[in-house]
Scaffold this motif. Sequence first.
Motif: not given
Length: 141
Positions: A104-114
């Motif tokens: 799986q490839l996902s995009w998660i930013s530094a502000s997206e802990g949740k």
Amino acid sequence: MTQNFKPNLVGYLCNWCSYAGADLAGSTKLEVKPFLSVIRVMCSSRVNSNLVLSALLWGADGVLVAGCHPGDCHYEQGNYYARRRFALLKKILESLDLEPERIQLSWISASEGKRYAEVVNEFSDKIMRLGPSPFETNPKI
Ligand code: FES
């Protein structure tokens, strides 16, 4: 879901976004399933096909690659390369009779802990439903 199956998952997280997102999930004490072994890389584009396939051949039940959202890669085009590579990797997995959902490839930013917690928990659940990798006992390569 296989009873008592604890998946062995590998997570390649980009240093600038997703790793920081994981850090935020931890520092805000979000509940994250404990099956993912995290490897920090400088960019999702750093994760070449060999790293994904090797992890699966060495016993991982699933591999997650997470990077910056499109347009936010610190190396400009890196996550676009990763996305193209992933499309090919899924076809390689199919040719090996391995479920493409194991990567799986996902995009998660530094502000997206949740979001990090959600992605890891959902990926863990998905691999638990799939069960152990057949490569563990029956490698085809
Ligand atoms: S630096 Fe994060 S995906 Fe490229």
